[in-house]
Design a protein around this motif. Structure first.
Motif, PDB file in Angstrom:
ATOM      1  N   LEU A 292       0.817  -1.221   0.000  1.00 34.96           N
ATOM      2  CA  LEU A 292       0.000   0.000   0.000  1.00 34.96           C
ATOM      3  C   LEU A 292       0.847   1.266   0.000  1.00 34.96           C
ATOM      4  CD1 LEU A 292      -2.773  -1.054   2.570  1.00 34.96           C
ATOM      5  CD2 LEU A 292      -3.050  -0.776   0.096  1.00 34.96           C
ATOM      6  N   LYS A 295      -0.263   4.945  -1.138  1.00 30.52           N
ATOM      7  CA  LYS A 295      -1.723   5.045  -1.153  1.00 30.52           C
ATOM      8  C   LYS A 295      -2.228   5.816   0.058  1.00 30.52           C
ATOM      9  CE  LYS A 295      -1.939   2.215  -4.707  1.00 30.52           C
ATOM     10  NZ  LYS A 295      -2.221   2.746  -6.076  1.00 30.52           N
ATOM     11  N   VAL A 297      -5.013   5.523   2.720  1.00 31.53           N
ATOM     12  CA  VAL A 297      -5.849   4.438   3.228  1.00 31.53           C
ATOM     13  C   VAL A 297      -6.778   4.986   4.310  1.00 31.53           C
ATOM     14  CG1 VAL A 297      -5.876   2.128   4.218  1.00 31.53           C
ATOM     15  CG2 VAL A 297      -3.974   2.828   2.743  1.00 31.53           C
ATOM     16  N   VAL A 534      -7.657   4.275  -1.111  1.00 31.02           N
ATOM     17  CA  VAL A 534      -8.129   2.952  -0.695  1.00 31.02           C
ATOM     18  C   VAL A 534      -9.043   3.158   0.514  1.00 31.02           C
ATOM     19  CG1 VAL A 534      -7.503   0.671   0.184  1.00 31.02           C
ATOM     20  CG2 VAL A 534      -6.037   1.808  -1.519  1.00 31.02           C
ATOM     21  N   VAL A 567      -4.572  -3.440  -5.834  1.00 32.86           N
ATOM     22  CA  VAL A 567      -4.976  -3.510  -4.435  1.00 32.86           C
ATOM     23  C   VAL A 567      -5.982  -4.644  -4.243  1.00 32.86           C
ATOM     24  CG1 VAL A 567      -6.149  -2.292  -2.562  1.00 32.86           C
ATOM     25  CG2 VAL A 567      -4.498  -1.078  -4.010  1.00 32.86           C
ATOM     26  N   PHE A 602      -1.153  -7.282   2.526  1.00 31.24           N
ATOM     27  CA  PHE A 602      -0.474  -6.102   1.987  1.00 31.24           C
ATOM     28  C   PHE A 602       0.973  -5.983   2.464  1.00 31.24           C
ATOM     29  CE2 PHE A 602      -4.998  -5.130   1.617  1.00 31.24           C
ATOM     30  CZ  PHE A 602      -5.046  -4.794   0.267  1.00 31.24           C
TER      31      PHE A 602
END
Length: 613
Positions: A292, A295, A297, A534, A567, A602
């Motif tokens: 991740l 990203k 999140v 995400v 993802v 992840f």
């Protein structure tokens, strides 16, 4: 002459005679002038046998007889009330759905047994025993009242070892919904009510025990008859309203509660053993969440978003429509989603216990476990982002209005609580700020900042929190301003009294609040999300039993939304349903298992595999 002699009362002799003669002269002199003195004299004369011929003696006797009859009537009434009170206390159910008239048309075996025991005791121990038995009945009654409250909200009984901390949360809720006066009234009234219950049950037991002792032979016969009737009901399996006529409610309750206390006392040791196991305690920061990196999140909890919202026939059609429309809207913007189920440790309330279960990877179902967890150094899911050093972390927690040191434990660098959202509109029931405004504040203060690095946020949406009155509705995002636009929205909403008039309106209000929260979140993602966003959103627990119709299920939906297909590839092995609505047969995981599954999915993938486990 003989008749005249018989008409004259014999002359008392000695001290009694002198008192009688003096009182006779005194009463005759007073005549009708002084009622109290005359009545007193008549009493003395009656004792001496010289009341004949005294003015007012017959009238006094009439009044005394009237008072005696009133007194006897009052005594009988009080005795009947005492018996009714004890019978109601012994038969009071501990679950709200069992509070029906037929629940009180039963024969309590405990009452018959206690009556027999008290009759067998000597006089002095009998009175002490009666007071002790009455106090015990009062304590059990109070326990059942607490159970009724807990079943009404949390769908479980009160734990006398672990649940005292939740009473403080109830007081906080009263303060936030009814003001300081309501909180103080409850805090003052609850102890007084408890003392009154104990005093009344003890007094009633003492009174009935004294009555049985005065009429011992008759009481023994009654106890034998009731014992025979109770045994007969057991043998024949007689039932009333679906429950046995021969009741052992209190005995069963105490039996299960003793076992519950034993398990609760051992829970601290059990939890320490569970918490000592952490698969990611020694994972190097550079190996955390490598899938991740780069990203943004967002872990978002939707208050009370449970399985009932999706599957209950009264709510499913409209919620399904929202989820289907939102799936299509997000797909048009390039987002894809996968959904499954998690089993929450709580239902009806206790959101913070569900949040900490989800984030810590431990089963947190009581306040003792929560305190132990938050005073430890365990790595949480959100804390893993902070520990990696690759994300700034933030928390949007509108429901927090006091100091919240636990935020640091959960790895949040900056916290926006109910006082730091810059909201100047009205509250909506328990919710201090509408979800749409909370999300817009997150966009303005964190998500939309220029030049920032990757961001991880924990967001708690509260508009779907009990009591769902009034419920906000969406306004133009550009018109949110400082939130004062919601003044008009609130004025047009329903009051708590209107909503809670019947279960159907409660369920309708709950459904509307879930629709609002989902629309707010999807609207935020559609408006501000990008290819690096995400989103993981889930419910924390099922709503109160009034909404779920006492469903025992504790499942909540969980969804992962992402723009980047890589993802979703990481969780392709999870078996989740495509879209925002989980299928009824989608996997159901314990909520505490999510942390480890997510960190594995992840983290570094062995052999370059793209499938999460």
């Amino acid at each position: 002459m003989l008749e005249a002699q018989e008409a004259v009362a014999p002359e008392p002799v000695g001290e009694r005679g002198r008192v009688a003669r003096g009182a006779t002269a005194w009463a005759r002199r007073l005549g009708g002038r002084t009622r109290i003195a005359r009545d007193l004299a008549v009493q003395v004369l009656r004792l001496a046998g010289r009341d004949r011929g005294v003015p007012g003696a017959s009238a006094w006797e009439g009044r005394a007889g009237g008072r005696d009859r009133v007194g006897r009537g009052v005594a009988v009434g009080v005795t009947v009330l005492a018996a009714a009170l004890l019978l109601a206390a012994l038969l009071l159910p501990n679950q709200p759905d069992r509070l029906t008239p037929t629940a009180f048309l039963r024969l309590p075996g405990e009452g018959v047994l206690l009556a027999a025991v008290l009759l067998a005791l000597p006089p002095r121990p009998r009175r002490v025993g009666a007071m002790a038995v009455g106090a015990l009945i009062g304590l059990v009654t109070l326990l059942k009242c607490l159970d009724v409250g807990f079943y009404s909200v949390l769908y479980r009984p009160f734990d006398p070892v672990l649940d005292w901390g939740l009473l403080g949360s109830a007081a906080d809720y009263l303060r936030e919904t009814s003001g300081r006066a309501g909180e103080l009234a409850a805090l003052a009234g609850a102890p007084l009510l408890a003392i009154a219950v104990l005093a009344l049950t003890a007094g009633a037991t003492v009174r009935l025990t004294a009555l049985m002792a005065r009429h011992r032979a008759r009481a023994v016969r009654v106890v034998l008859v009731l014992s025979t009737a109770w045994i007969t009901c057991v043998v024949l399996g007689l039932r009333s309203g679906g429950v046995p006529v021969a009741s052992t409610l209190d005995a069963d309750l105490l039996g299960t509660r003793v076992e519950q206390v034993r398990l609760s006392l051992a829970d601290a040791r059990l939890f320490r053993r569970e918490a000592a196991v952490d698969a990611f305690a020694h994972t190097p920061p550079g190996q955390l969440l490598t899938g991740l990196r780069g990203k943004d999140v967002l872990f978002t909890f939707i208050e009370s978003y449970g399985r009932s919202a999706i599957e209950d026939p009264a709510m499913a059609p409209r919620i399904d429509a929202v989820l289907k429309r939102s799936t299509e809207t997000l797909a048009a913007a390039g987002f894809r989603a996968r959904s499954g189920w998690l089993r929450s440790p709580v239902t009806g309330g206790g959101s913070w216990l569900a949040h900490s279960t989800f984030l810590s990877g431990l089963w947190i179902n009581n306040q003792q476990r929560f305190r132990t967890l938050t005073s430890s150094d365990r790595t949480t899911l959100t804390g893993s982002f902070r520990r990696s050093g690759a994300w700034r972390t933030a928390g949007i927690v509108p429901g927090v209005l006091v100091a919240w040191p636990e935020g640091r434990f959960f790895g949040l660098d900056h916290i926006y609580d109910g006082h730091h959202l810059d909201y100047h509109g009205p509250d909506f029931g328990w919710s201090q700020a509408p979800d749409q405004f909370a999300l817009e504040t997150f966009q303005r203060r964190e998500f939309g900042r220029r030049g920032r690095g990757p961001l991880m946020a924990e967001i708690i949406l509260t508009s779907s929190h009990y009591p769902w009155a009034p419920v906000p509705h969406l306004v133009d995002w550009a018109a949110l301003g400082d939130g004062s636009v919601f003044q008009q929205v609130r004025r047009g909403g329903s009051t708590e009294k209107e909503v809670w008039g019947n279960p159907e309106s409660v369920r309708a209000a709950y459904r509307t609040s879930i629709e609002y929260s989902l629309n707010s979140l999807v609207g935020f993602l559609r408006r501000y999300g990008n290819e690096n966003t995400v989103l993981v959103f889930l419910g924390d627990h099922q709503p109160v039993p009034t909404v779920t119709a006492n469903s025992p299920r504790k499942d909540v939906p969980v969804t992962l939304v992402a723009h980047d297909p890589k993802v979703l590839d990481r969780i392709s092995g999870w078996g989740w349903t495509e879209g925002l609505k989980p299928a009824s047969n989608a996997p159901i995981w314990a909520m505490n298992s999510f942390r480890n599954r997510f960190l594995r999915a992840f983290g570094p993938q062995p052999g370059g595999s793209g499938r999460g486990q």
